[in-house]
Design a protein around this motif. Structure first.
Motif, mmCIF file in Angstrom:
data_model
loop_
_atom_site.group_PDB
_atom_site.id
_atom_site.type_symbol
_atom_site.label_atom_id
_atom_site.label_comp_id
_atom_site.label_asym_id
_atom_site.label_seq_id
_atom_site.Cartn_x
_atom_site.Cartn_y
_atom_site.Cartn_z
ATOM 1 N N ASP A 167 0.819 -1.216 0.000
ATOM 2 C CA ASP A 167 0.000 0.000 0.000
ATOM 3 C C ASP A 167 0.854 1.268 0.000
ATOM 4 O O ASP A 167 0.360 2.357 -0.239
ATOM 5 N N LYS A 168 2.131 1.124 0.263
ATOM 6 C CA LYS A 168 2.997 2.314 0.346
ATOM 7 C C LYS A 168 4.030 2.384 -0.772
ATOM 8 O O LYS A 168 4.440 3.466 -1.190
ATOM 9 N N ALA A 189 5.248 1.466 -4.621
ATOM 10 C CA ALA A 189 4.707 1.108 -5.942
ATOM 11 C C ALA A 189 5.667 0.206 -6.708
ATOM 12 O O ALA A 189 5.252 -0.736 -7.372
ATOM 13 N N GLU A 190 6.974 0.501 -6.615
ATOM 14 C CA GLU A 190 7.913 -0.178 -7.511
ATOM 15 C C GLU A 190 9.356 0.035 -7.058
ATOM 16 O O GLU A 190 9.677 1.068 -6.470
ATOM 17 N N GLU A 234 9.921 3.688 -5.737
ATOM 18 C CA GLU A 234 8.804 4.619 -5.927
ATOM 19 C C GLU A 234 7.764 4.408 -4.846
ATOM 20 O O GLU A 234 7.250 3.299 -4.672
ATOM 21 N N TYR A 235 7.472 5.481 -4.103
ATOM 22 C CA TYR A 235 6.446 5.440 -3.047
ATOM 23 C C TYR A 235 5.138 5.997 -3.594
ATOM 24 O O TYR A 235 5.127 6.829 -4.498
ATOM 25 N N LYS A 236 4.044 5.529 -3.008
ATOM 26 C CA LYS A 236 2.725 5.998 -3.424
ATOM 27 C C LYS A 236 2.365 7.269 -2.672
ATOM 28 O O LYS A 236 2.917 7.548 -1.595
ATOM 29 N N GLY A 237 1.440 8.032 -3.257
ATOM 30 C CA GLY A 237 0.769 9.135 -2.545
ATOM 31 C C GLY A 237 1.680 10.187 -1.939
ATOM 32 O O GLY A 237 1.373 10.722 -0.876
ATOM 33 N N THR A 259 8.319 11.356 -6.426
ATOM 34 C CA THR A 259 7.730 10.053 -6.090
ATOM 35 C C THR A 259 8.753 9.013 -5.643
ATOM 36 O O THR A 259 8.384 8.016 -5.022
ATOM 37 N N THR A 260 10.021 9.215 -5.997
ATOM 38 C CA THR A 260 10.976 8.104 -5.929
ATOM 39 C C THR A 260 12.176 8.416 -5.043
ATOM 40 O O THR A 260 12.805 9.473 -5.181
#
Ligand SMILES: *Cc1c(COP(=O)(O)O)cnc(C)c1O
Length: 397
Positions: free
Chosen positions: A328-329, A331-332, A343-346, A368-369
């Motif tokens: 949930d936190k 992304a990639e 890469e983190y979300k939100g 994001t990253t």
């Protein structure tokens, strides 16, 4: 001076192009550890933006710099320069290039590469072949021409009109690239793995298609290896991962181990510069060239590139395992060798990097990253400590 005094002087006299700096001034370092003016230790996982490949105060590197500084710093290229010739030979012997021109930074190396591609066609009586295709979200430097090459409007806006002749296409979209080629196209310039915009690899299939397109249309293929070069990705040059060779590539960042230097490296057929066509007062001076020679010598002697590949694979595996625990936190996880991004979300990444800094761990981040670029001498034990901290920080978000 203490931090407060340094800050006050900086804020009074220095042009602020950085925004809010981190609240620290470093005084010295050892290995991958930096010490600030107040005596606190920090663990470096950013290497001064992929520059300090050998970490800090590497004894053999310091000795080489001291020896050269005690002999000669600068003479100008009016005279023969042993370290300049030696560094060119060392790069040629280890790469697909046949000749090298030395500059002082990544932007300047890219300027040289762009000029070289243009003059290559000019000397064939084809001055109309002057357009350069680059990728969106690329980063090629801050001079006016490299800002025009950089596919990011935020760096371009205040400086229009920019150098004309640059066309941008999205990374990874081969059809868009092929469609952008015209009879005016001179060169395609790209980073094999985009760094500044958050660690985006072009990918093997894409790069092989680009190479084939350039062969078919007689287009010069330029790789900007300013960040990916000198072992960062676990190979001396990133192009070695992909089974393609560029016609021209550029180096800077880690090449001088912290001493400013850049290099334009080209295959013989593309070496169109003749006397008077290009130049640099400082480029390839004895000191920066000796630094480059020492970096290449040391990384070879100490197996630093192989080490970076091994520790990089270990770090990526740990990051991927960590990412699985926080779907949930995170992304990639992207990247190769010791050029990695999470890469983190939100919009969480800023809080992650701030929390790492609060724990005295240095990383970089985009919007994001999290950008992870440790000195290439980082160990698996350092990685374990880093992962434990990142795990803790991520769980506390
Ligand atoms: C850092 C960087 C540059 C610019 O280098 P400078 O030394 O700051 O001029 C150019 N290209 C890439 C890929 C970079 O990472």
């Amino acid at each position: 001076m203490n931090l407060q005094e340094i800050k006050q002087m900086d804020e009074t006299y220095y042009m602020n192009t950085f925004g809010q700096r981190r609240n620290v001034a470093f005084d010295h370092g050892k290995g991958i550890t930096l010490y600030d003016t107040e005596g606190n230790a920090y663990t470096d996982f950013f290497a001064g933006i992929a520059v300090n490949a050998l970490g800090y105060a590497h004894p053999a590197f310091v000795k080489a710099l001291q020896e050269q500084a005690g002999k000669l710093l600068h003479t100008s290229s009016l005279y023969y320069i042993e370290p300049q010739a030696r560094l060119a030979k060392m790069i040629v012997e280890r790469s697909c290039a046949d000749r090298v021109f030395l500059a002082n930074s990544g932007a300047e190396a890219n300027e040289g590469a762009i000029k070289l591609a243009k003059i290559y066609f000019y000397k064939q009586g084809k001055p109309e072949r002057s357009e350069i295709i680059t990728l969106t979200d690329s980063f090629h430097g801050r001079t006016l021409t490299t800002v025009a090459a950089t596919g990011q409007p935020k760096y371009q806006k205040p400086y229009r009109p920019l150098t004309p002749g640059f066309v941008h296409v999205p990374i990874g979209d081969f059809d868009a690239l092929a469609a952008a080629v015209t009879d005016k196209t001179a060169a395609i310039l790209l980073e094999p793995i985009q760094g500044e915009s958050g660690v985006h690899p072009c990918g093997e299939e894409y790069l092989q298609k680009v190479r084939a397109l350039c062969n078919e249309k007689g287009i010069v293929l330029i790789f900007d290896e300013v960040q990916t070069g000198i072992g960062r990705t676990g190979k001396l040059f990133a192009y070695e991962h992909y089974g393609v060779e560029p016609d021209i590539f550029t180096l800077a960042k880690a090449l001088g181990g912290g001493v400013p230097i850049g290099a334009v490296c080209a295959k013989q057929a593309f070496c169109a510069f003749e006397p008077g066509d290009h130049g640099s007062t400082f480029g390839g001076n004895p000191f920066s060239s000796a630094a480059g020679c020492a970096v290449l010598d040391i990384i070879e002697r100490e197996g630093v590139v192989e080490h970076a590949a091994e520790v990089g694979a270990y770090l990526k595996e740990k990051l991927c395992a960590l990412a699985k625990n926080y779907p949930d936190k995170i992304a990639e996880v992207r990247g190769v060798g010791l050029m990695l991004g999470v890469e983190y979300k939100g919009g969480l990444v800023k809080a992650v990097n701030d929390a790492l800094f609060a724990r005295h761990i240095l990383c970089g981040n985009t919007a994001t990253t999290l950008r992870i670029l440790p000195p290439l001498i980082v160990t698996k034990e350092d990685v374990d400590a880093f992962i434990a901290a990142l795990d803790d920080v991520t769980s506390n978000l």
